[in-house]
Scaffold this motif. Structure first.
Motif, PDB file in Angstrom:
ATOM      1  N   VAL A 106     -15.111   7.498  -0.084  1.00  0.00           N
ATOM      2  CA  VAL A 106     -14.360   7.963  -1.247  1.00  0.00           C
ATOM      3  C   VAL A 106     -13.636   6.742  -1.808  1.00  0.00           C
ATOM      4  N   PHE A 107     -14.034   6.357  -3.024  1.00  0.00           N
ATOM      5  CA  PHE A 107     -13.546   5.102  -3.596  1.00  0.00           C
ATOM      6  C   PHE A 107     -12.165   5.260  -4.210  1.00  0.00           C
ATOM      7  N   VAL A 108     -11.258   4.357  -3.863  1.00  0.00           N
ATOM      8  CA  VAL A 108      -9.918   4.365  -4.437  1.00  0.00           C
ATOM      9  C   VAL A 108      -9.685   3.029  -5.140  1.00  0.00           C
ATOM     10  N   GLU A 109      -9.065   3.119  -6.306  1.00  0.00           N
ATOM     11  CA  GLU A 109      -8.847   1.922  -7.120  1.00  0.00           C
ATOM     12  C   GLU A 109      -7.797   0.992  -6.508  1.00  0.00           C
ATOM     13  N   PRO A 110      -7.936  -0.303  -6.776  1.00  0.00           N
ATOM     14  CA  PRO A 110      -6.974  -1.272  -6.252  1.00  0.00           C
ATOM     15  C   PRO A 110      -5.750  -1.424  -7.148  1.00  0.00           C
ATOM     16  N   ASP A 111      -4.767  -2.120  -6.607  1.00  0.00           N
ATOM     17  CA  ASP A 111      -3.673  -2.633  -7.408  1.00  0.00           C
ATOM     18  C   ASP A 111      -4.241  -3.861  -8.128  1.00  0.00           C
ATOM     19  N   ALA A 112      -4.220  -3.866  -9.454  1.00  0.00           N
ATOM     20  CA  ALA A 112      -4.909  -4.915 -10.212  1.00  0.00           C
ATOM     21  C   ALA A 112      -4.354  -6.311  -9.912  1.00  0.00           C
ATOM     22  N   ALA A 113      -3.091  -6.402  -9.560  1.00  0.00           N
ATOM     23  CA  ALA A 113      -2.498  -7.722  -9.350  1.00  0.00           C
ATOM     24  C   ALA A 113      -2.854  -8.321  -7.987  1.00  0.00           C
ATOM     25  N   SER A 114      -2.887  -7.497  -6.953  1.00  0.00           N
ATOM     26  CA  SER A 114      -3.156  -8.038  -5.606  1.00  0.00           C
ATOM     27  C   SER A 114      -4.621  -7.865  -5.213  1.00  0.00           C
ATOM     28  N   PHE A 115      -5.391  -7.095  -5.976  1.00  0.00           N
ATOM     29  CA  PHE A 115      -6.799  -6.783  -5.723  1.00  0.00           C
ATOM     30  C   PHE A 115      -6.993  -5.828  -4.540  1.00  0.00           C
ATOM     31  N   ASN A 116      -5.929  -5.473  -3.843  1.00  0.00           N
ATOM     32  CA  ASN A 116      -6.042  -4.647  -2.641  1.00  0.00           C
ATOM     33  C   ASN A 116      -5.787  -3.171  -2.936  1.00  0.00           C
ATOM     34  N   LEU A 117      -6.254  -2.350  -1.997  1.00  0.00           N
ATOM     35  CA  LEU A 117      -6.076  -0.897  -2.060  1.00  0.00           C
ATOM     36  C   LEU A 117      -4.639  -0.563  -2.469  1.00  0.00           C
ATOM     37  N   TYR A 139     -10.009 -11.152  -0.120  1.00  0.00           N
ATOM     38  CA  TYR A 139      -9.769 -12.569  -0.450  1.00  0.00           C
ATOM     39  C   TYR A 139      -8.822 -13.246   0.542  1.00  0.00           C
ATOM     40  N   GLY A 140      -8.437 -12.536   1.610  1.00  0.00           N
ATOM     41  CA  GLY A 140      -7.563 -13.143   2.627  1.00  0.00           C
ATOM     42  C   GLY A 140      -6.140 -12.634   2.613  1.00  0.00           C
ATOM     43  N   GLN A 141      -5.830 -11.721   1.671  1.00  0.00           N
ATOM     44  CA  GLN A 141      -4.465 -11.188   1.643  1.00  0.00           C
ATOM     45  C   GLN A 141      -4.415  -9.801   2.301  1.00  0.00           C
ATOM     46  N   ILE A 142      -3.544  -9.659   3.268  1.00  0.00           N
ATOM     47  CA  ILE A 142      -3.461  -8.391   3.985  1.00  0.00           C
ATOM     48  C   ILE A 142      -2.916  -7.313   3.049  1.00  0.00           C
ATOM     49  N   GLN A 165     -12.143 -11.182   5.936  1.00  0.00           N
ATOM     50  CA  GLN A 165     -11.687 -12.321   5.128  1.00  0.00           C
ATOM     51  C   GLN A 165     -10.263 -12.746   5.470  1.00  0.00           C
ATOM     52  N   SER A 166      -9.664 -12.160   6.489  1.00  0.00           N
ATOM     53  CA  SER A 166      -8.204 -12.301   6.633  1.00  0.00           C
ATOM     54  C   SER A 166      -7.733 -12.735   8.018  1.00  0.00           C
ATOM     55  N   HIS A 167      -8.527 -13.528   8.709  1.00  0.00           N
ATOM     56  CA  HIS A 167      -8.138 -14.011  10.044  1.00  0.00           C
ATOM     57  C   HIS A 167      -6.785 -14.713   9.978  1.00  0.00           C
ATOM     58  N   GLY A 173       5.168  -9.631  10.249  1.00  0.00           N
ATOM     59  CA  GLY A 173       4.934 -10.360  11.503  1.00  0.00           C
ATOM     60  C   GLY A 173       3.771  -9.839  12.327  1.00  0.00           C
ATOM     61  N   ILE A 174       3.085  -8.804  11.827  1.00  0.00           N
ATOM     62  CA  ILE A 174       1.953  -8.235  12.582  1.00  0.00           C
ATOM     63  C   ILE A 174       0.645  -8.637  11.908  1.00  0.00           C
ATOM     64  N   MET A 175      -0.297  -9.058  12.750  1.00  0.00           N
ATOM     65  CA  MET A 175      -1.546  -9.649  12.285  1.00  0.00           C
ATOM     66  C   MET A 175      -2.528  -8.634  11.717  1.00  0.00           C
ATOM     67  N   SER A 176      -3.317  -9.119  10.806  1.00  0.00           N
ATOM     68  CA  SER A 176      -4.544  -8.442  10.405  1.00  0.00           C
ATOM     69  C   SER A 176      -5.373  -8.293  11.679  1.00  0.00           C
ATOM     70  N   GLY A 177      -5.780  -7.065  11.975  1.00  0.00           N
ATOM     71  CA  GLY A 177      -6.498  -6.822  13.230  1.00  0.00           C
ATOM     72  C   GLY A 177      -5.663  -6.052  14.218  1.00  0.00           C
ATOM     73  N   ALA A 178      -4.340  -5.991  13.965  1.00  0.00           N
ATOM     74  CA  ALA A 178      -3.454  -5.271  14.887  1.00  0.00           C
ATOM     75  C   ALA A 178      -2.834  -4.031  14.240  1.00  0.00           C
ATOM     76  N   TRP A 179      -3.100  -3.817  12.952  1.00  0.00           N
ATOM     77  CA  TRP A 179      -2.495  -2.670  12.255  1.00  0.00           C
ATOM     78  C   TRP A 179      -3.325  -1.407  12.401  1.00  0.00           C
ATOM     79  N   GLY A 180      -4.632  -1.579  12.423  1.00  0.00           N
ATOM     80  CA  GLY A 180      -5.505  -0.413  12.435  1.00  0.00           C
ATOM     81  C   GLY A 180      -5.685   0.155  13.826  1.00  0.00           C
TER      82      GLY A 180
END
Ligand SMILES: *Cc1c(COP(=O)(O)O)cnc(C)c1O
Length: 367
Positions: A106-117, A139-142, A165-167, A173-180
């Motif tokens: 189910v596709f949800v539109e992004p925030d146009a400024a940050s490109f993210n959900l 693009y690397g931004q969490i 894209q976000s290693h 203070g919490i990493m990409s990979g630890a939130w989900g």
């Protein structure tokens, strides 16, 4: 003439030439090439880096995402026809992971400024079939994970991060990979942590998921010739694991270089026709890509090419408009469609020189 490549992969790796050669020789001489101590070592190091209990190496980033959903099906948490919320503007792999498993994106539109959900748009997309959210840290931004986690917890949804894209990106203070509940990583050569071939991994704190995934990636077996599920062959081999361990040591330094370049672009680029990317905080972005927007994108791209500057478009066609997804071609997602019309990715990499960065800025400002 100055020439600026988009991504000089050869020099990115030659920076660590001796260490990579040592790792290669170690694996060559070990006589053990699949599922050995190099993989275990890398998995332990990467789990520690992300601040999670478990890391499971797999063959590539797409498999990482596919296998998490598959494992949740095996565990009875998901079933055919369930809905997963995905960002409309992403690389197709995020969506393929859902459809490959017989679930509905189910596709949800992004925030146009940050490109993210956009968290504000998630709740209205939730139905009684929704079982998970798949945020992509594009693009690397969490993404705004505190907000997304809150929505997921309120509606009892699983969260699968696409961290391809976000290693190393962090929020609060919490990493990409630890939130989900789980997260998929790609180590495709061009990613911020890149192997010298295909590779991927999953991170999670869930021990049952960890165990299910370890079996699924290896023919559904924990013990040789004893198969508990119809698994796949999606292993991260010893050689790529050894090379990745070398590069993981240098990841934070390479990220700092990317951040310095991004800062120069953000300060230096001054042109009314160019819209710069929004950065939530320094630690939130690892600048896998530096993506600008320009209403005259195609003209800008050929102007830059004439000046020796190579750029790419991430991405020219959104997933719902792909031929592969004819059933979604009719959807109207205007923010996403507009983004795909006007984005352009500038060169950024840990081997780009200050002179090259200044040159790109000067050429852009003259457009
Ligand atoms: C690269 C990428 C993937 C897939 O990774 P592979 O290793 O190429 O399979 C998935 N999602 C996103 C957002 C990516 O950029």
């Amino acid at each position: 003439m100055n020439k600026v490549d988009f991504l000089d992969l050869k020099n990115i790796n030659l920076k660590y030439e001796q260490e990579l050669k040592d790792a290669f020789e170690r694996v060559l001489n070990s006589g053990w090439y699949i599922m050995g101590q190099e993989l275990t070592h890398f998995e332990e190091m990467f789990a520690k880096y992300c601040g999670v209990k478990h890391c499971i190496g797999v063959a590539n980033g797409l498999d990482a995402l596919i296998l998490v959903i598959r494992a949740w099906k095996e565990m009875g948490k998901l079933t055919d026809g369930d809905e997963i919320i995905v960002p409309a503007n992403t690389y197709i792999a995020s969506v393929l992971a859902v459809t490959e498993n017989g679930l509905i994106p189910v596709f949800v539109e992004p925030d146009a400024a940050s490109f993210n959900l956009d968290p504000d748009k998630i709740e209205q997309a939730i139905t009684n079939k929704t079982k998970a959210i798949l945020p992509v840290h594009l693009y690397g931004q969490i993404c705004d994970m505190p907000a997304i986690r809150k929505i997921a917890d309120k509606h009892n949804l699983l969260v699968l991060e696409d961290s391809a894209q976000s290693h190393g990106a962090k929020i609060e203070g919490i990493m990409s990979g630890a939130w989900g509940d789980a997260s998929g990583f790609s180590f495709y050569p061009g990613k911020n942590l890149g192997a010298l071939g295909d590779a991927g991994a999953i991170t999670t704190n869930d021990s049952e998921l960890d165990s299910t995934l370890r079996s699924l990636r290896n023919y559904g077996s924990h013990k040789k010739y004893h198969n508990i599920t119809c698994g796949v062959n999606s292993r991260l081999d010893e050689l790529q694991a050894a090379l990745l361990s070398v590069k993981l040591h240098h990841l934070d330094d390479d990220t700092e270089i990317r951040r310095c370049i991004a800062e120069k672009y953000l300060k230096g680029i001054r042109n009314d026709k160019i819209l710069l990317p929004k950065v939530v905080s320094a630690e939130s972005h690892v600048w896998h890509l530096f993506v600008i927007r320009c209403p005259e994108r195609d003209a800008l791209q050929s102007y830059l090419a004439k000046n020796g500057i190579q750029t790419l478009i991430h991405y020219p066609i959104p997933p719902h408009k792909q031929e592969a997804y004819k059933q979604y071609n009719h959807l109207s997602l205007p923010i996403t469609e507009q983004i795909h019309e006007d984005v352009l990715s500038l060169p950024i990499s840990p081997v780009m020189t200050s002179e090259q960065v200044e040159f790109v800025i000067a050429v852009l400002n003259n457009f």
